[in-house]
Write a protein that holds these residues in place. Structure first.
Motif, PDB file in Angstrom:
ATOM      1  N   HIS A  34      55.713  73.621  74.081  1.00  9.40           N
ATOM      2  CA  HIS A  34      56.483  73.534  75.320  1.00  9.40           C
ATOM      3  C   HIS A  34      55.821  74.453  76.338  1.00  9.40           C
ATOM      4  N   PRO A  35      55.791  74.086  77.616  1.00  6.05           N
ATOM      5  CA  PRO A  35      55.124  74.940  78.621  1.00  6.05           C
ATOM      6  C   PRO A  35      55.681  76.352  78.724  1.00  6.05           C
ATOM      7  N   ASP A  36      56.932  76.582  78.292  1.00  2.54           N
ATOM      8  CA  ASP A  36      57.506  77.924  78.399  1.00  2.54           C
ATOM      9  C   ASP A  36      57.074  78.849  77.265  1.00  2.54           C
ATOM     10  N   GLY A  37      56.206  78.354  76.361  1.00  2.00           N
ATOM     11  CA  GLY A  37      55.685  79.199  75.294  1.00  2.00           C
ATOM     12  C   GLY A  37      56.280  78.943  73.929  1.00  2.00           C
ATOM     13  N   ARG A  38      57.316  78.117  73.846  1.00  3.86           N
ATOM     14  CA  ARG A  38      57.881  77.793  72.530  1.00  3.86           C
ATOM     15  C   ARG A  38      56.942  76.841  71.790  1.00  3.86           C
ATOM     16  N   VAL A  39      56.820  77.052  70.493  1.00  8.47           N
ATOM     17  CA  VAL A  39      55.940  76.229  69.661  1.00  8.47           C
ATOM     18  C   VAL A  39      56.668  75.914  68.354  1.00  8.47           C
ATOM     19  N   LEU A  40      56.678  74.646  67.988  1.00  9.35           N
ATOM     20  CA  LEU A  40      57.232  74.213  66.712  1.00  9.35           C
ATOM     21  C   LEU A  40      56.076  73.875  65.780  1.00  9.35           C
ATOM     22  N   LEU A  41      56.136  74.377  64.564  1.00  7.99           N
ATOM     23  CA  LEU A  41      55.082  74.161  63.578  1.00  7.99           C
ATOM     24  C   LEU A  41      55.551  73.163  62.534  1.00  7.99           C
ATOM     25  N   VAL A  42      54.771  72.132  62.306  1.00  7.86           N
ATOM     26  CA  VAL A  42      55.087  71.132  61.300  1.00  7.86           C
ATOM     27  C   VAL A  42      54.288  71.463  60.049  1.00  7.86           C
ATOM     28  N   GLY A  43      54.986  71.879  58.998  1.00  9.66           N
ATOM     29  CA  GLY A  43      54.309  72.283  57.774  1.00  9.66           C
ATOM     30  C   GLY A  43      53.891  71.093  56.923  1.00  9.66           C
ATOM     31  N   ALA A  44      52.996  71.354  55.989  1.00 12.77           N
ATOM     32  CA  ALA A  44      52.521  70.308  55.086  1.00 12.77           C
ATOM     33  C   ALA A  44      53.696  69.731  54.305  1.00 12.77           C
ATOM     34  N   PRO A  45      53.766  68.408  54.175  1.00 10.91           N
ATOM     35  CA  PRO A  45      54.919  67.781  53.509  1.00 10.91           C
ATOM     36  C   PRO A  45      54.957  68.069  52.020  1.00 10.91           C
ATOM     37  N   ARG A  46      56.165  68.101  51.489  1.00  8.44           N
ATOM     38  CA  ARG A  46      56.379  68.185  50.050  1.00  8.44           C
ATOM     39  C   ARG A  46      56.584  66.768  49.543  1.00  8.44           C
ATOM     40  N   MET A  47      55.862  66.401  48.530  1.00  8.81           N
ATOM     41  CA  MET A  47      55.876  65.026  48.027  1.00  8.81           C
ATOM     42  C   MET A  47      56.600  64.981  46.684  1.00  8.81           C
ATOM     43  N   HIS A  48      57.880  64.528  46.650  1.00  9.76           N
ATOM     44  CA  HIS A  48      58.571  64.455  45.351  1.00  9.76           C
ATOM     45  C   HIS A  48      59.818  63.577  45.441  1.00  9.76           C
ATOM     46  N   PRO A  49      59.690  62.254  45.294  1.00  3.78           N
ATOM     47  CA  PRO A  49      58.486  61.495  45.661  1.00  3.78           C
ATOM     48  C   PRO A  49      58.420  61.216  47.161  1.00  3.78           C
ATOM     49  N   THR A  50      59.601  61.313  47.829  1.00  6.53           N
ATOM     50  CA  THR A  50      59.614  61.089  49.275  1.00  6.53           C
ATOM     51  C   THR A  50      59.068  62.324  49.994  1.00  6.53           C
ATOM     52  N   ALA A  51      58.307  62.088  51.051  1.00 13.21           N
ATOM     53  CA  ALA A  51      57.716  63.206  51.797  1.00 13.21           C
ATOM     54  C   ALA A  51      58.776  63.900  52.649  1.00 13.21           C
ATOM     55  N   TYR A  52      58.877  65.231  52.475  1.00 13.14           N
ATOM     56  CA  TYR A  52      59.762  66.064  53.297  1.00 13.14           C
ATOM     57  C   TYR A  52      58.892  67.028  54.100  1.00 13.14           C
ATOM     58  N   VAL A  53      59.233  67.184  55.362  1.00  5.33           N
ATOM     59  CA  VAL A  53      58.503  68.132  56.203  1.00  5.33           C
ATOM     60  C   VAL A  53      59.441  69.260  56.623  1.00  5.33           C
ATOM     61  N   THR A  54      58.862  70.413  56.890  1.00  7.40           N
ATOM     62  CA  THR A  54      59.619  71.574  57.377  1.00  7.40           C
ATOM     63  C   THR A  54      59.091  71.947  58.751  1.00  7.40           C
ATOM     64  N   ILE A  55      60.003  72.081  59.699  1.00 12.77           N
ATOM     65  CA  ILE A  55      59.631  72.432  61.072  1.00 12.77           C
ATOM     66  C   ILE A  55      60.123  73.847  61.339  1.00 12.77           C
ATOM     67  N   ARG A  56      59.203  74.718  61.706  1.00 14.55           N
ATOM     68  CA  ARG A  56      59.508  76.125  61.942  1.00 14.55           C
ATOM     69  C   ARG A  56      59.259  76.481  63.400  1.00 14.55           C
ATOM     70  N   ALA A  57      59.946  77.516  63.840  1.00 19.74           N
ATOM     71  CA  ALA A  57      59.741  78.063  65.179  1.00 19.74           C
ATOM     72  C   ALA A  57      58.690  79.160  65.103  1.00 19.74           C
ATOM     73  N   GLN A  58      57.649  79.037  65.889  1.00 20.43           N
ATOM     74  CA  GLN A  58      56.596  80.062  65.886  1.00 20.43           C
ATOM     75  C   GLN A  58      57.052  81.270  66.698  1.00 20.43           C
ATOM     76  N   MET A  59      56.900  82.449  66.114  1.00 17.56           N
ATOM     77  CA  MET A  59      57.299  83.685  66.773  1.00 17.56           C
ATOM     78  C   MET A  59      56.065  84.482  67.161  1.00 17.56           C
ATOM     79  N   PRO A  60      56.169  85.359  68.150  1.00 19.23           N
ATOM     80  CA  PRO A  60      55.015  86.185  68.517  1.00 19.23           C
ATOM     81  C   PRO A  60      54.662  87.165  67.401  1.00 19.23           C
ATOM     82  N   ALA A  61      53.396  87.535  67.328  1.00 17.42           N
ATOM     83  CA  ALA A  61      52.954  88.503  66.325  1.00 17.42           C
ATOM     84  C   ALA A  61      53.761  89.789  66.462  1.00 17.42           C
ATOM     85  N   GLY A  62      54.316  90.251  65.356  1.00 19.83           N
ATOM     86  CA  GLY A  62      55.156  91.436  65.364  1.00 19.83           C
ATOM     87  C   GLY A  62      56.639  91.112  65.452  1.00 19.83           C
ATOM     88  N   GLY A  63      56.963  89.862  65.769  1.00 17.16           N
ATOM     89  CA  GLY A  63      58.368  89.476  65.885  1.00 17.16           C
ATOM     90  C   GLY A  63      58.775  88.434  64.869  1.00 17.16           C
TER      91      GLY A  63
END
Length: 221
Positions: free
Chosen positions: A39-68
């Protein structure tokens, strides 16, 4: 479809579901997070590698600044084949918490940077008071350490003395340790402490550090 393709496709669907100005950004290099939804305001969502068992599940995390990183809100996990519907979960669960957490993390990082600058200025000030004084970071407990190897006279001979100070917090106090200090000099140190305990406080704590920081700012300008 391999894991990378699943991540890329899921990130594109989430970005479309969130709508403009969210967009898929470049992936991180090396192991770890995959596609990034930015997002232009600096927010970033990270899409992690899917877990396969057997359907693929993804985890979406909020990226935080270093130290936070400790302020990171709870991530969202969902089946990758839900596509744009994942964006609804993110908008409802993750984004509201992300905004508040990011603000707190940024304030924390700024406060830590200010405290680090004060500790460094305090260490520079103390190191300059003794011959050969030097300072270094003491990373395990986030303090700044000042070390001085001195030769002090005692009964007609020089005694090697090791003096160390650990400066923590915002650079207002220090923990001292002096090894092999001749007794008469130790007595002088104790007298100084006694006089300081009896004397009324004429200057706020950290006055010398504030003055040193101001000198550094003037030099930089």
């Amino acid at each position: 479809m391999n894991q990378r393709d699943i991540c890329t496709e899921t990130a594109a669907c989430i970005a479309d579901g969130l709508g403009t100005p969210w967009a898929v950004g470049p992936s991180e290099h090396g192991p770890g997070p995959g596609p990034r939804i930015v997002h232009p305001d600096g927010r970033v969502l990270l899409v992690g590698a899917p877990r396969m068992h057997p359907t693929a599940y993804v985890t979406i995390r909020a990226q935080m600044p270093a130290g936070g990183e400790t302020y990171e809100p709870a991530p969202v996990s969902a089946r990758a084949d839900r596509g744009q519907a994942i964006a609804k979960d993110i908008s409802r669960k993750l984004l509201p918490a992300y905004a508040a957490a990011l603000d707190s993390a940024r304030q924390h990082v700024q406060a830590e940077a200010h405290a680090t600058a004060r500790r460094q200025a305090a260490a520079t000030h103390l190191a300059g008071l003794v011959p050969g004084g030097r300072w270094s970071w003491d990373h395990p407990d986030a303090t700044t350490r000042v070390t001085a190897h001195l030769a002090l006279p005692d009964a007609g001979r020089d005694v090697p003395v090791l003096a160390r100070a650990w400066i923590g917090g915002a650079g207002e106090t220090a923990d001292l340790r002096i090894e092999r200090l001749p007794l008469d000099i130790a007595a002088q140190v104790m007298r100084v402490l006694a006089r300081a305990a009896r004397a009324p406080a004429s200057r706020p704590a950290g006055h010398a550090v504030d003055r040193h920081l101001e000198q550094l700012r003037r030099k930089a300008a």
